[in-house]
Design a protein around this motif. Structure first.
Motif: not given
Ligand code: ADP
Ligand code: ZN
Ligand code: ZN
Length: 731
Positions: A560-568, A570-578
């Motif tokens: 369940d990480t998908d919510s971060a993929l399309f978060s408004p 713009y830092r969400a992707a960077e955080k999720l990757f980390a």
């Protein structure tokens, strides 16, 4: 020059003048106790002057000066002045909040005396042979004491856990005597664990940094998890601290990780006095650590965010571990970034600062790409045979809606159980289920104080808001339609734990989240039992993502990480990757191959591709290109004005006035209209925020310097709670 200009812990941008009352020895940087209205408060002297704007007859004398204490060094005062200015925070509050609370409260800056033990002259002249061979404990204590200066309880405990008895006997014979000392004692009698031979990547990094170790430079040490960054820090410290009297400051993101790091540093540097500075220490420990850093006695200072302000006599090196971590940013009061302040500090001290990360922040990455920072890469795991984990996705679109775990993930876990290896399931939600849902009308239990939903905590039959802490009993029927069939929907750690217990009845399962790790030492106990292989499956939140090194853990499942993929955001992707990189780093650290399975409905997302290739660099470059197109940081500089009040009307009026004030200042930047944040209501407060964007830092600073004083004087400002966040991370 009888007038002291003093900074006080007040939300005002002014200093206050007092007569020194004959204390002519009081210096800039020292504390004073002064009258303020009906109160007595502690302040810090920032200047001595002959003239005051206040008439002499109205000036009051100080109540007490702390003239025999070491003043705050000029460098510390200067750093805090810079921060107050940069983050638009009242100077007095900035200065006083950086002090240990004991000093803020007016207690003396005195080191306590510690009892230590030493051999008596009689014992020294009699020699070891005078102790019978069968008195083994006494003999080993004698040997330890014969070698060095007086030893304290901790040092003697390292000799033998039963040291108290042995010392008692030796004291009865007049062989050992006690001394009171306020100095750090040579901490250990054991041998330093020698450092391993560096691998070529590490050697290259160390050589490059040592070649410029005597001047300011920012280094970005970009090394995958397990590549041996900590080893590099230790080697640098070893070299730099071999110069007499030098000190090093190591910043770490969270207290959870400090015990492990502390143990590694202590084992490597048993001869160097080291202090820890973090919020879980008691106030007197904090004060002592702080004073020892200031006096120069502590050679190594390891601490969290706030320790970046610690006065350090001979600072020679700074390290910021996991530099991308959001916990370096203070989220209330003075909203500083400890990483950024570390760089400012290194610059004015003329020393190098090393930023380490497997997933650098885009800001740092950008600076390394543009050549402003030195970039050092380590792409291989340090331990021989420790391969990188294989990262794969499993597609949850094929799953029946009620199933939480993909058959492929279950099969992989079963395989681990059969092989006697450990698995970790990572889910970023504690509690049983994120929402309570009515099966008839789709009502969802809301928090009355926030725009959020209540999380189901089934074990105690309660609903809790994870934002404001509000809790209530679980309703027996739907308040909207009366239907008694209310269902927890979605997954939380507790539910996953339950599900796994059904799926793997013989497995030993341990849940690790804020709820289960609340007790003191719970984390240490957890770590121990995982190491002792008393656990087969770990279910945990991000608490488990970082730092822990579990050699038998070979599978990580991510739910369940998908919510971060399309978060408004713009830092969400960077955080999720980390975050995913970090959890992945938990798998297969010691010679056993690791596997990572991520459950997602978007297996083709670029983020997962980059993750599978272990290629942060490529992903970072993609993100940077997007940011450049959109003109987001690091291609612009931002400040956020936040405000909240119980009624939105007050917030609206404040922003209206704030906008009008901004129009009176000539500037070249964008002042956007106020908007509601994602959490419109939080803890019963209605919120809004306004973004300011500038093409360059100086332009932003210039604008804020003009604007914030205007905001302070707005009548509407007193009706709301407002703050300015420079370089905000959260929106
Ligand atoms: P990082 O901080 O990059 O995650 P660590 O410094 O914790 O990496 O190193 C990972 C593991 O590799 C540790 O167990 C460490 O002891 C080991 N290690 C690091 N450098 C070396 C080396 N040069 N030789 C052997 N083992 C090493
Ligand atoms: Zn209903
Ligand atoms: Zn709430």
């Amino acid at each position: 020059m009888k007038i002291l200009r003093v900074a006080l812990d007040l939300p005002l941008d002014t200093l206050f003048d007092y007569l020194d009352g004959g204390n002519s020895q009081l210096k800039v940087g020292q504390r004073v106790l002064v009258p303020f209205g009906k109160r007595q408060v502690i302040g810090i002297i920032l200047a001595r002057t002959a003239l005051s704007d206040v008439a002499d007859s109205k000036l009051k004398p100080i109540i007490q000066g702390f003239g025999d204490e070491p003043p705050l060094p000029a460098a510390t005062l200067q750093l805090l002045k810079f921060c107050a200015d940069y983050y638009q925070y009242p100077l007095g509050q900035a200065l006083l909040s950086a002090l240990p609370s004991r000093l803020r409260e007016g207690k003396a800056a005195q080191l306590p005396k510690v009892t230590a033990y030493q051999l008596s002259a009689q014992a020294r002249s009699a020699g070891l042979d005078a102790i019978p061979a069968r008195a083994k404990l006494q003999r080993s204590l004698y040997q330890a004491l014969a070698h060095t200066e007086p030893l304290d309880a901790a040092a003697l405990a390292a000799v033998s856990s039963g040291w108290r008895n042995g010392i008692k006997q030796l004291m009865q014979q007049g062989w050992v005597e006690t001394v009171a000392t306020e100095h750090v004692l040579p901490p250990h009698t054991h041998q330093a664990i020698s450092s391993p031979a560096l691998n070529p990547d590490q050697q290259r990094a160390v050589d490059a940094m040592l070649a410029e170790a005597q001047a300011f430079k920012v280094w970005l040490l970009y090394g995958i998890t397990g590549s041996g960054k900590t080893e590099v820090y230790m080697r640098l410290l070893q070299e730099v601290l071999s110069r007499p009297d030098t000190q090093a400051l190591v910043l770490v993101p969270e207290i959870n990780l400090t015990p492990q790091l502390e143990a590694r540093f202590r084992a490597r540097f048993p001869h160097l006095p080291m202090v820890m500075l973090h919020s879980q220490m008691n106030e007197s420990e904090r004060l002592h650590g702080w004073l020892r850093a200031q006096s120069g006695e502590a050679r190594i200072i390891i601490g969290t965010r706030l320790s970046v302000f610690t006065p350090i006599k001979h600072l020679a090196l700074m390290v910021v571990d996991e530099e991308h971590d959001a916990s370096y940013k203070q989220q209330d009061g003075m909203r500083y970034s400890a990483r950024d302040i570390a760089i400012v500090r290194a610059k004015s001290a003329g020393v190098p600062v090393v930023l380490g990360s497997a997933t650098p922040s885009l800001e740092s990455w950008h600076n390394a790409q543009s050549g402003r920072y030195g970039l050092l890469e380590m792409n291989n795991r340090a331990v021989l045979g420790a391969a990188l984990p294989q990262i794969g996705t499993v597609d949850v679109r094929q799953l029946p809606p009620q199933e939480a775990l993909h058959p492929q993930l279950i099969a992989a876990m079963r395989q681990r159980l059969e092989r006697g290896e450990q698995s970790l399931l990572f889910i970023n939600r504690r509690g049983y289920a994120p929402v309570l849902l009515c099966s008839a009308c789709a009502w969802v239990a809301p928090c009355t104080r926030c725009s959020s939903r209540l999380v189901v905590h089934l074990r105690d039959k309660r609903l809790r808001c994870h934002h404001c802490g509000h809790e209530q009993r679980m309703p027996l029927q739907c308040p909207s339609c009366g239907n008694p069939d209310l269902r927890p929907a979605g997954q939380g750690t507790q539910r996953l734990e339950e599900l796994l217990a059904e799926q793997f009845p013989t497995a030993r399962i341990l849940r690790v989240d804020r709820d289960s790790m609340r007790r003191k030492h719970a984390i240490a106990a957890m770590t121990k039992s995982v190491h002792a292989q008393e656990v087969d499956i770990l279910v945990g939140t991000q608490m488990l993502a970082k730092g822990h090194d579990f050699p038998h853990l070979t599978l990580v499942g991510v739910i369940d990480t998908d919510s971060a993929l399309f978060s408004p955001d713009y830092r969400a992707a960077e955080k999720l990757f980390a975050q995913l990189m970090q959890v992945s780093g938990r798998a297969g650290r010691a010679g056993k191959a690791g596997q990572v399975l991520i459950q997602t409905a978007f297996p083709d997302h670029v983020l997962f591709h980059a993750l599978q290739q272990h290629d942060y660099a490529e992903f970072a470059d993609t993100l940077l290109a997007e940011r450049q197109l959109a003109n987001f940081p690091p291609y612009c500089f931002e400040a956020l004005l936040r405000a909240e009040a119980t009624h939105y009307q007050a917030v609206r009026e404040f922003f209206h006035a704030a906008m009008a004030a901004s129009a009176t200042i000539s500037h070249h930047l964008a002042v956007y209209d106020p908007v509601r944040p994602r959490m419109e209501r939080l803890k019963g407060m209605e919120r809004a925020q306004l973004l300011v964007q500038a093409g360059a830092r100086p332009a932003l600073q210039k604008f804020l310097r003009a604007w914030v004083p205007l905001l302070r004087s707005l009548p509407q400002a007193s009706k709301v709670r407002w703050s300015v966040d420079v370089d905000p991370l959260d929106y």
